[in-house]
Scaffold this motif. Structure first.
Motif, PDB file in Angstrom:
ATOM      1  N   LEU A  12       0.810  -1.211   0.000  1.00  0.00           N
ATOM      2  CA  LEU A  12       0.000   0.000   0.000  1.00  0.00           C
ATOM      3  C   LEU A  12       0.845   1.264   0.000  1.00  0.00           C
ATOM      4  CD1 LEU A  12      -2.537  -1.131   2.697  1.00  0.00           C
ATOM      5  CD2 LEU A  12      -2.878  -1.055   0.238  1.00  0.00           C
ATOM      6  N   LEU A  13       2.098   1.118   0.329  1.00  0.00           N
ATOM      7  CA  LEU A  13       2.943   2.246   0.632  1.00  0.00           C
ATOM      8  C   LEU A  13       3.314   3.102  -0.556  1.00  0.00           C
ATOM      9  CD1 LEU A  13       4.629   3.689   2.696  1.00  0.00           C
ATOM     10  CD2 LEU A  13       6.444   2.083   2.197  1.00  0.00           C
ATOM     11  N   LEU A  14       3.691   2.513  -1.623  1.00  0.00           N
ATOM     12  CA  LEU A  14       4.308   3.248  -2.712  1.00  0.00           C
ATOM     13  C   LEU A  14       3.404   3.347  -3.927  1.00  0.00           C
ATOM     14  CD1 LEU A  14       7.814   1.638  -2.463  1.00  0.00           C
ATOM     15  CD2 LEU A  14       7.182   3.894  -1.693  1.00  0.00           C
ATOM     16  N   PHE A 113       0.623  -3.489  13.697  1.00  0.00           N
ATOM     17  CA  PHE A 113       1.422  -2.275  13.675  1.00  0.00           C
ATOM     18  C   PHE A 113       2.879  -2.619  13.392  1.00  0.00           C
ATOM     19  CE2 PHE A 113       4.009   0.957  15.894  1.00  0.00           C
ATOM     20  CZ  PHE A 113       3.572   2.088  15.234  1.00  0.00           C
ATOM     21  N   LEU A 114       3.461  -1.968  12.396  1.00  0.00           N
ATOM     22  CA  LEU A 114       4.865  -2.160  12.037  1.00  0.00           C
ATOM     23  C   LEU A 114       5.606  -0.843  12.210  1.00  0.00           C
ATOM     24  CD1 LEU A 114       7.186  -3.824  10.668  1.00  0.00           C
ATOM     25  CD2 LEU A 114       6.414  -2.814   8.528  1.00  0.00           C
ATOM     26  N   LYS A 115       6.765  -0.921  12.844  1.00  0.00           N
ATOM     27  CA  LYS A 115       7.608   0.273  13.015  1.00  0.00           C
ATOM     28  C   LYS A 115       9.024  -0.095  12.609  1.00  0.00           C
ATOM     29  CE  LYS A 115       8.678   3.889  16.335  1.00  0.00           C
ATOM     30  NZ  LYS A 115       8.384   4.394  17.670  1.00  0.00           N
ATOM     31  N   VAL A 133      12.242   7.015  10.928  1.00  0.00           N
ATOM     32  CA  VAL A 133      11.242   6.065  11.405  1.00  0.00           C
ATOM     33  C   VAL A 133      10.115   5.988  10.376  1.00  0.00           C
ATOM     34  CG1 VAL A 133       9.572   5.544  13.227  1.00  0.00           C
ATOM     35  CG2 VAL A 133      11.745   6.636  13.818  1.00  0.00           C
ATOM     36  N   ILE A 134       9.720   4.774  10.028  1.00  0.00           N
ATOM     37  CA  ILE A 134       8.546   4.557   9.187  1.00  0.00           C
ATOM     38  C   ILE A 134       7.604   3.675   9.990  1.00  0.00           C
ATOM     39  CG2 ILE A 134       7.633   3.575   7.051  1.00  0.00           C
ATOM     40  CD1 ILE A 134      10.362   4.199   5.742  1.00  0.00           C
ATOM     41  N   SER A 135       6.395   4.185  10.266  1.00  0.00           N
ATOM     42  CA  SER A 135       5.387   3.454  11.038  1.00  0.00           C
ATOM     43  C   SER A 135       4.189   3.202  10.147  1.00  0.00           C
ATOM     44  CB  SER A 135       4.928   4.263  12.246  1.00  0.00           C
ATOM     45  OG  SER A 135       6.016   4.549  13.089  1.00  0.00           O
ATOM     46  N   TYR A 136       3.584   2.034  10.321  1.00  0.00           N
ATOM     47  CA  TYR A 136       2.435   1.708   9.497  1.00  0.00           C
ATOM     48  C   TYR A 136       1.416   0.939  10.311  1.00  0.00           C
ATOM     49  CZ  TYR A 136      -0.334   0.312   5.503  1.00  0.00           C
ATOM     50  OH  TYR A 136      -1.368   0.128   4.633  1.00  0.00           O
ATOM     51  N   VAL A 144       3.184   6.703   8.417  1.00  0.00           N
ATOM     52  CA  VAL A 144       3.850   7.926   8.843  1.00  0.00           C
ATOM     53  C   VAL A 144       5.348   7.709   8.691  1.00  0.00           C
ATOM     54  CG1 VAL A 144       4.317   9.493  10.764  1.00  0.00           C
ATOM     55  CG2 VAL A 144       2.031   8.492  10.508  1.00  0.00           C
ATOM     56  N   ALA A 145       6.011   8.606   7.976  1.00  0.00           N
ATOM     57  CA  ALA A 145       7.470   8.585   7.863  1.00  0.00           C
ATOM     58  C   ALA A 145       7.987   9.829   8.569  1.00  0.00           C
ATOM     59  CB  ALA A 145       7.897   8.571   6.397  1.00  0.00           C
TER      60      ALA A 145
END
Length: 167
Positions: A12-14, A113-115, A133-136, A144-145
């Motif tokens: 979903l990120l990019l 949750f991934l960090k 930090v990249i949190s998802y 959130v980056a």
């Protein structure tokens, strides 16, 4: 650990409308390492030395992986991976890979949750996001980056991805 959906975030990120292999999280998790230490009382398993974790097409490589199951409750595991960097790779349903790396990755299975911390990077089809930090939050599809004190968040989008999204 059946809820281990670590790289769902990546699909979903990019800006690419692809999805992770749909059956990855239904597959068994295999962990190979040079050493393994089990703390039965605290429900902690520590894998060290050339750690390889695989689940379907998910492939995580790290110097150390710690799996914690608070109160022994299945489905509430916390998985911490450490490396210089720790890396992961996954195939999407369209056969294209997505890759990431950071010095530390933490995944909480119960909250999805991934960090990723310290020199975090996610790459798909040449496009990438870099940050301290990249949190998802996977189930909410919120990313959130964050930048470090001396660096900013960097996003590089390849023209072919931008053109695909216009169609």
């Amino acid at each position: 650990m059946k809820h281990f959906k670590l790289t769902t975030l990546l699909c979903l990120l990019l800006s690419s409308p692809t999805w992770a292999l749909s059956n990855d999280t239904e597959q068994p998790i295999y962990i190979n390492s040079d050493n393994q230490e089990l703390d039965i009382q605290n429900n902690i398993v520590t894998f060290t030395g050339n750690v390889i974790l695989r689940q379907g097409s998910i492939d995580i490589r790290a110097d150390k992986v710690v799996v914690t199951r608070p109160s022994g409750q299945e489905g509430k595991e916390t998985i911490d991976a450490y490396g210089a960097p720790a890396t992961f790779h996954q195939l999407m349903d369209n056969g294209k890979p997505i890759d990431g790396a950071a010095k530390k990755m933490r995944y909480e299975t119960s909250t999805e949750f991934l960090k990723m911390t310290d020199d975090a990077i996610l790459i798909q089809e040449g496009s990438e996001i870099q940050g301290k930090v990249i949190s998802y939050k996977i189930d909410e599809q919120k990313l959130v980056a964050e930048s470090g004190k001396k660096k900013r968040v960097t996003t590089i989008l390849q023209p072919n991805q931008l053109n695909q999204n216009k169609k």
